[in-house]
Design a protein around this motif. Sequence first.
Motif, PDB file in Angstrom:
ATOM      1  N   PHE A  68       1.243   0.313  -3.848  1.00  0.00           N
ATOM      2  CA  PHE A  68       0.157   1.080  -3.875  1.00  0.00           C
ATOM      3  C   PHE A  68      -0.972   0.812  -2.540  1.00  0.00           C
ATOM      4  N   THR A  71       0.381   2.787   0.131  1.00  0.00           N
ATOM      5  CA  THR A  71       0.100   4.245   0.142  1.00  0.00           C
ATOM      6  C   THR A  71      -1.522   4.510   0.326  1.00  0.00           C
ATOM      7  N   TYR A  72      -2.462   3.555  -0.084  1.00  0.00           N
ATOM      8  CA  TYR A  72      -3.855   3.900  -0.089  1.00  0.00           C
ATOM      9  C   TYR A  72      -4.167   3.710   1.516  1.00  0.00           C
ATOM     10  N   GLY A  75      -2.645   6.673   3.475  1.00  0.00           N
ATOM     11  CA  GLY A  75      -3.131   7.996   3.350  1.00  0.00           C
ATOM     12  C   GLY A  75      -4.283   8.462   4.011  1.00  0.00           C
ATOM     13  N   ALA A 256     -10.408   8.885  -1.173  1.00  0.00           N
ATOM     14  CA  ALA A 256      -9.048   8.091  -1.179  1.00  0.00           C
ATOM     15  C   ALA A 256      -8.449   8.611  -2.632  1.00  0.00           C
ATOM     16  N   THR A 259      -6.727  11.866  -1.338  1.00  0.00           N
ATOM     17  CA  THR A 259      -5.620  11.490  -0.662  1.00  0.00           C
ATOM     18  C   THR A 259      -4.265  10.928  -1.321  1.00  0.00           C
ATOM     19  N   VAL A 260      -4.337  10.207  -2.298  1.00  0.00           N
ATOM     20  CA  VAL A 260      -3.543   9.798  -2.960  1.00  0.00           C
ATOM     21  C   VAL A 260      -2.772  10.561  -3.825  1.00  0.00           C
ATOM     22  N   SER A 263      -0.829  13.231  -1.651  1.00  0.00           N
ATOM     23  CA  SER A 263       0.150  12.617  -1.131  1.00  0.00           C
ATOM     24  C   SER A 263       1.322  12.540  -1.888  1.00  0.00           C
ATOM     25  N   ARG A 264       1.175  12.413  -3.247  1.00  0.00           N
ATOM     26  CA  ARG A 264       2.114  12.394  -4.151  1.00  0.00           C
ATOM     27  C   ARG A 264       2.598  13.669  -4.814  1.00  0.00           C
ATOM     28  N   LEU A 289      -8.620   4.919  -8.798  1.00  0.00           N
ATOM     29  CA  LEU A 289      -7.885   5.294  -7.600  1.00  0.00           C
ATOM     30  C   LEU A 289      -6.539   4.087  -7.953  1.00  0.00           C
ATOM     31  N   VAL A 293      -2.003   6.209  -8.316  1.00  0.00           N
ATOM     32  CA  VAL A 293      -0.905   5.843  -7.796  1.00  0.00           C
ATOM     33  C   VAL A 293       0.447   5.885  -8.687  1.00  0.00           C
TER      34      VAL A 293
END
Length: 309
Positions: A68, A71-72, A75, A256, A259-260, A263-264, A289, A293
Amino acid sequence: MAKHDHALLAPGRDGSGRTLHAPSDGRSRARLPHVDDRLAPPETRVEYLDGAELFAAPADPPHAIQHFDLTYVLGAHVAKDYRGAVDMLTRTDEASDYAPDASIFAQKPDRSGRRRLEEMAFEVCDKQSLAVPTSKARRLIERGVRRVFCILVKQRRVLEWSRETDGWRPLPKDAVIEDPCLVRPLPIQALLDATSSDDAVARALLDKRVPALEQAVAEGEARGEARGEARGEARGEARGEARGAALAEVRATQEAITTVLQSRGLAIPAEVARAVAACNDVNKLRRWLKKAVTAATAAAVVAGSRRKR
């Protein structure tokens, strides 16, 4: 930006942004499968490395937490014209098809209209032997990936693959990673410490000049100036800066979350986007947040946020 003792520059960083290819083992690159030609079945936990079938098992803490955090932070740091990905399969050769834990690749498709090979790849290693990430890193470099990193969870260290030694190189904890794929230098400490992660993400989003974040900062400064005129410049500026910083953290966390989810590859319905944008409770946003994830859908992130009467 604070000075660091070590800056890890991208190989071949001459301003052109070109990808450098490592010497191959004699195989013709033209005969290699495309990076998106699958050997491993997508949406499963099966991977292939040198013809051997691997099973990518789910993780427990602290391994899962490190995933996590990675990725955080990544991103927020992905530069313009690049995209980040999590667990994206990459065909490195005829017998290998596996997914780095996180990667960054150019957003513009190749000449055939398909996605480009990643330029940076990251692996998280906990209980498994370092031999597997080592084999994966070597294949990625041979395929043309410019930089490969490995985060050792137990040792709290970050390694980078070295072409010169054909092995891993430990990175100092006070170092930063500089690369055209990143909007700003990424501190190694931000990959290892949650507090440093938040600071690095906020700075990266400010560097990206996110309109909502810039507006929030400007509004905070304006309120501070107005109160300074009424109650005294020093007191007004202090309160304005404090509230501006608090609002900036809210906006950064909202960004954020988006973004997460993006991104997934999760679709973000309008009602979810409105719920995130309307929430000014930073503690609640932080909980969302974390859920972003692993949540199966974007709606699951904000589910149950309303109190029952």
